[in-house]
Design an enzyme around this catalytic site. Structure first.
Site, PDB file in Angstrom:
ATOM      1  N   LYS A 193     -10.383   0.369  12.841  1.00 38.11           N
ATOM      2  CA  LYS A 193     -11.099   0.113  11.580  1.00 38.11           C
ATOM      3  C   LYS A 193     -10.138  -0.510  10.579  1.00 38.11           C
ATOM      4  O   LYS A 193      -9.263   0.159  10.032  1.00 38.11           O
ATOM      5  CB  LYS A 193     -11.673   1.388  10.972  1.00 38.11           C
ATOM      6  N   GLY A 246      -2.049   4.516   5.628  1.00 38.31           N
ATOM      7  CA  GLY A 246      -2.739   4.371   4.354  1.00 38.31           C
ATOM      8  C   GLY A 246      -2.163   5.359   3.363  1.00 38.31           C
ATOM      9  O   GLY A 246      -1.025   5.813   3.511  1.00 38.31           O
ATOM     10  N   SER A 247      -2.960   5.712   2.379  1.00 36.55           N
ATOM     11  CA  SER A 247      -2.449   6.571   1.317  1.00 36.55           C
ATOM     12  C   SER A 247      -2.307   8.016   1.795  1.00 36.55           C
ATOM     13  O   SER A 247      -2.987   8.447   2.734  1.00 36.55           O
ATOM     14  CB  SER A 247      -3.401   6.513   0.118  1.00 36.55           C
ATOM     15  N   THR A 248      -1.451   8.740   1.115  1.00 39.03           N
ATOM     16  CA  THR A 248      -1.255  10.153   1.428  1.00 39.03           C
ATOM     17  C   THR A 248      -2.565  10.923   1.210  1.00 39.03           C
ATOM     18  O   THR A 248      -2.920  11.805   2.004  1.00 39.03           O
ATOM     19  CB  THR A 248      -0.113  10.703   0.546  1.00 39.03           C
ATOM     20  N   GLY A 251      -4.731  10.249   4.143  1.00 39.03           N
ATOM     21  CA  GLY A 251      -4.088  10.849   5.319  1.00 39.03           C
ATOM     22  C   GLY A 251      -4.421  12.334   5.416  1.00 39.03           C
ATOM     23  O   GLY A 251      -4.727  12.855   6.499  1.00 39.03           O
ATOM     24  N   GLU A 269       0.930   7.623   8.765  1.00 41.39           N
ATOM     25  CA  GLU A 269       1.978   6.844   8.083  1.00 41.39           C
ATOM     26  C   GLU A 269       1.450   6.611   6.683  1.00 41.39           C
ATOM     27  O   GLU A 269       0.518   5.825   6.502  1.00 41.39           O
ATOM     28  CB  GLU A 269       2.193   5.492   8.776  1.00 41.39           C
ATOM     29  N   CYS A 304       4.570  -0.022   1.707  1.00 41.90           N
ATOM     30  CA  CYS A 304       4.728   1.442   1.656  1.00 41.90           C
ATOM     31  C   CYS A 304       6.185   1.824   1.432  1.00 41.90           C
ATOM     32  O   CYS A 304       6.488   2.796   0.747  1.00 41.90           O
ATOM     33  CB  CYS A 304       4.215   2.069   2.930  1.00 41.90           C
ATOM     34  N   GLU A 402       3.446   6.730  -6.533  1.00 44.76           N
ATOM     35  CA  GLU A 402       3.444   5.448  -5.826  1.00 44.76           C
ATOM     36  C   GLU A 402       2.544   4.470  -6.583  1.00 44.76           C
ATOM     37  O   GLU A 402       1.360   4.739  -6.781  1.00 44.76           O
ATOM     38  CB  GLU A 402       2.919   5.625  -4.398  1.00 44.76           C
TER      39      GLU A 402
HETATM   40  P1  NAD Z   1      -6.216   3.962   1.766  1.00 50.93           P
HETATM   41  O1  NAD Z   1      -5.714   5.298   2.165  1.00 50.93           O
HETATM   42  O2  NAD Z   1      -7.136   3.870   0.626  1.00 50.93           O
HETATM   43  O3  NAD Z   1      -7.002   3.289   2.993  1.00 50.93           O
HETATM   44  C1  NAD Z   1      -6.445   3.216   4.283  1.00 50.93           C
HETATM   45  C2  NAD Z   1      -7.582   3.179   5.286  1.00 50.93           C
HETATM   46  O4  NAD Z   1      -8.323   4.390   5.211  1.00 50.93           O
HETATM   47  C3  NAD Z   1      -8.585   2.046   5.038  1.00 50.93           C
HETATM   48  O5  NAD Z   1      -9.011   1.525   6.281  1.00 50.93           O
HETATM   49  C4  NAD Z   1      -9.719   2.753   4.334  1.00 50.93           C
HETATM   50  O6  NAD Z   1     -10.985   2.134   4.489  1.00 50.93           O
HETATM   51  C5  NAD Z   1      -9.697   4.116   5.010  1.00 50.93           C
HETATM   52  N1  NAD Z   1     -10.303   5.160   4.173  1.00 50.93           N
HETATM   53  C6  NAD Z   1     -10.354   5.199   2.810  1.00 50.93           C
HETATM   54  N2  NAD Z   1     -11.020   6.308   2.415  1.00 50.93           N
HETATM   55  C7  NAD Z   1     -11.381   6.972   3.532  1.00 50.93           C
HETATM   56  C8  NAD Z   1     -12.083   8.183   3.772  1.00 50.93           C
HETATM   57  N3  NAD Z   1     -12.563   8.931   2.771  1.00 50.93           N
HETATM   58  N4  NAD Z   1     -12.264   8.572   5.058  1.00 50.93           N
HETATM   59  C9  NAD Z   1     -11.806   7.838   6.066  1.00 50.93           C
HETATM   60  N5  NAD Z   1     -11.140   6.670   5.914  1.00 50.93           N
HETATM   61  C10 NAD Z   1     -10.928   6.252   4.654  1.00 50.93           C
HETATM   62  O7  NAD Z   1      -4.926   3.061   1.620  1.00 50.93           O
HETATM   63  P2  NAD Z   1      -4.850   1.541   1.165  1.00 50.93           P
HETATM   64  O8  NAD Z   1      -5.128   1.484  -0.292  1.00 50.93           O
HETATM   65  O9  NAD Z   1      -5.676   0.690   2.088  1.00 50.93           O
HETATM   66  O10 NAD Z   1      -3.315   1.205   1.475  1.00 50.93           O
HETATM   67  C11 NAD Z   1      -2.294   1.526   0.623  1.00 50.93           C
HETATM   68  C12 NAD Z   1      -1.594   2.788   1.105  1.00 50.93           C
HETATM   69  O11 NAD Z   1      -1.135   2.628   2.442  1.00 50.93           O
HETATM   70  C13 NAD Z   1      -0.353   3.091   0.285  1.00 50.93           C
HETATM   71  O12 NAD Z   1      -0.330   4.443  -0.047  1.00 50.93           O
HETATM   72  C14 NAD Z   1       0.789   2.756   1.251  1.00 50.93           C
HETATM   73  O13 NAD Z   1       1.979   3.434   0.997  1.00 50.93           O
HETATM   74  C15 NAD Z   1       0.204   3.104   2.559  1.00 50.93           C
HETATM   75  N6  NAD Z   1       0.923   2.437   3.655  1.00 50.93           N
HETATM   76  C16 NAD Z   1       1.770   3.181   4.436  1.00 50.93           C
HETATM   77  C17 NAD Z   1       2.496   2.575   5.466  1.00 50.93           C
HETATM   78  C18 NAD Z   1       3.435   3.375   6.329  1.00 50.93           C
HETATM   79  O14 NAD Z   1       3.794   2.911   7.407  1.00 50.93           O
HETATM   80  N7  NAD Z   1       3.868   4.556   5.921  1.00 50.93           N
HETATM   81  C19 NAD Z   1       2.345   1.205   5.703  1.00 50.93           C
HETATM   82  C20 NAD Z   1       1.478   0.470   4.894  1.00 50.93           C
HETATM   83  C21 NAD Z   1       0.762   1.107   3.868  1.00 50.93           C
END
Ligand code: NAD
Length: 503
Positions: A193, A246-248, A251, A269, A304, A402
């Site tokens: 996704k 994605g975001s903490t 996660g 991650e 990130c 962040e």
């Molecule tokens: P996000 O957590 O909002 O979204 C990430 C993914 O999760 C997207 O596909 C989104 O559609 C999905 N998602 C969002 N809400 C959801 C829910 N309620 N249930 C299930 N899935 C859901 O993050 P973002 O804004 O897309 O990305 C930015 C974040 O990603 C930052 O916090 C960044 O640090 C992190 N990031 C981490 C790494 C790493 O390797 N540690 C790498 C890149 C980005």
């Protein structure tokens, strides 16, 4: 630029001619969302719609799980000779490389990132990941345990089954590759996704994967929103493992989804607030300043592991800050399709507003040294000037949360112990960059930093061969390197009692 046109109008014309697929990809074919819903995919550098994309939901996740389970049980991928998977994944890497310009354009239009970076980093980097895991998958050996002559005990790796990969928008194809390549190489079926802001390269990847020979149902791509498409992936009992970047905050939701459903493995991650530490014995302060600017302004700071907290020793603080301000000039925002632009557009208006909210907080709690404004309003896009705050209190909001944008907090320190404590005083633990010419200090600091990766006299060294990931609330798994296989394999112990002569 080498091998690629530098003619912005030619790229603009090519961009206008693109007709990206907006369909989901389930069981080997493009399909509309089951309920027919779609959403607009927007170019954040212009505010214009570039495609209509299927908005998948629970019914689509269920369709994809059925296809993935069927393909996994059939065994044409999960149980084939791994050298077959190697050939197919290397073919996929070749196809991605062959489509570099098309994919880079899609990535740039979809995210606002610089076309230059997409051409030289995102797309070749994604191809390299498929090549690496393809090459590796028929070279990993299993284990025979020394249990004496009366038994044969083995430890073998098995694919976990169906893997859900949920990824963010900052490096869309690369993040997809980091999850999907090792999961596929290990023999799993995968449901990817992409983020709703950036689904286009993942959808093209699905077509290329089919062309490369990945069997129907083994690789599925479901674009859609987080709660509607990501939630059902987290909760589905037919998914055995989720690889999430994605975001903490989200996660943590995936851990809850796992607890509410089938206790699927969840590899996370997540966010970061990485430290960049400059000691006065740094050999080349100008080089360090350039690295510090790259560490926060590359990809608009939407990284990130961006080194968003800069700690500089007070003896060199003034000199270093002047060099840093000079180095930040290279990151002037511009048209992402112009290969001479320094920085691209932010991913969305929403993210721009979020970052500007932090800038406002920063104005109240620190000294604004440069930037702090939205720019290029006439484009209709979302651009922010590279922004540096000085005299920041390590406990300030801009130094602890962040921001995920081009905003740097500069703090000074006096002693090694003080800077180690300040750097570690974070809920995150992704990366750190340490600058010194004292080898003992470099080793001490590397050991003391509570992070997944430390770069010494360098910034954010990410390499295919070394693991990438964090500790604390930055996550619990590692992408890249041969260790990535561990996330997508189970270990099976087989104990065979032996009888008869010689036993
Ligand atoms: P996000 O957590 O909002 O979204 C990430 C993914 O999760 C997207 O596909 C989104 O559609 C999905 N998602 C969002 N809400 C959801 C829910 N309620 N249930 C299930 N899935 C859901 O993050 P973002 O804004 O897309 O990305 C930015 C974040 O990603 C930052 O916090 C960044 O640090 C992190 N990031 C981490 C790494 C790493 O390797 N540690 C790498 C890149 C980005």
């Amino acid at each position: 630029m080498k091998d690629h046109s530098t003619d912005t109008s030619a790229w603009t014309a090519r961009a206008a001619a693109l007709q990206p697929s907006g369909k989901a990809f389930i069981d080997g074919r493009p399909v509309a969302a089951a309920d027919g819903q779609s959403f607009d995919c927007i170019n954040p550098a212009t505010g214009q719609v570039i495609a209509k994309v299927a908005a998948c939901g629970a019914e689509d996740v269920d369709r994809a799980v059925k296809a993935a389970r069927r393909s996994f049980a059939a065994g044409s991928w999960s149980r084939c000779d791994p050298s077959e998977r190697r050939k197919v994944l290397i073919r996929l890497a070749d196809l991605i490389e062959g489509a570099t310009e098309e994919l880079a354009l899609l990535e740039s239009l979809d995210t606002g990132k610089l076309l230059r970076d997409a051409l030289t980093l995102d797309i070749p980097g994604s191809a390299a990941v498929f090549r690496f895991f393809g090459e590796a998958c028929d070279k990993l050996l299993d284990e025979v345990v020394p249990v004496g002559s009366r038994a044969l005990a083995t430890i073998t790796r098995e694919p976990v089954g169906v893997v859900g990969a949920v990824v963010p928008w900052n490096f869309p194809l690369k993040m997809a590759a980091w999850k999907c390549a090792p999961a596929l190489a290990a023999g799993n079926s995968v449901i990817l996704k992409p983020a709703e802001q950036s689904p286009l390269t993942a959808l093209r990847l699905a077509e290329l994967a089919a062309e490369a020979g990945i069997p129907d149902g083994v690789f599925n791509v479901l674009p859609g929103f987080g709660p509607e498409a990501g939630g059902p992936i987290g909760l589905h009992p037919g998914i055995d493992c989720v690889g999430f970047t994605g975001s903490t905050e989200i996660g943590k939701k995936f851990m809850i989804y796992a607890g509410q459903s089938n206790m699927k493995r969840v590899w996370l991650e997540c966010g970061g607030k990485s430290a960049f530490v400059v000691f006065p014995d740094t050999k080349d302060l100008a080089a360090a300043a350039k690295a510090a600017a790259a560490g926060i302004f590359f990809n608009q700071g939407e990284v990130c592991s961006a080194t968003s907290r800069l700690f500089v020793h007070r003896d060199v603080a003034d000199e270093f800050t002047a060099l840093l301000l000079e180095a930040s000039q290279a990151y002037r925002p511009g048209n992402p399709l112009d290969l001479s632009s320094g920085m691209g557009a932010m991913i969305s208006e929403e993210q721009t507003a979020r970052v500007m909210g932090y800038v406002d907080k920063g104005r109240a709690e620190a000294d604004l040294l440069t930037g702090g404004t939205r720019v290029l309003a006439e484009t209709g896009g979302s651009f922010i000037a590279p922004t540096i705050f000085g005299n920041v209190d390590p406990k300030a909001v801009i130094a602890t949360e962040e921001i995920f944008g081009p905003v740097l907090s500069v703090m000074s320190f006096a002693t090694e112990a003080e800077v180690v404590a300040a750097a570690n005083a974070s809920i995150y633990g992704l990366g750190a960059s340490v600058w010194t010419s004292d080898l003992d200090r470099a080793v001490r600091l590397s050991r003391a930093m509570q992070v997944g990766s430390v770069s010494v006299n360098a910034v954010d060294n990410v390499d295919l061969r070394t693991p990438f990931g964090g500790v604390k609330q930055s996550g619990n798994g590692r992408d890249l390197s041969l260790h990535a296989f561990e996330k997508y394999c189970d270990l099976k112990t087989t104990w065979i009692a032996l009888q008869g002569e010689g036993a």
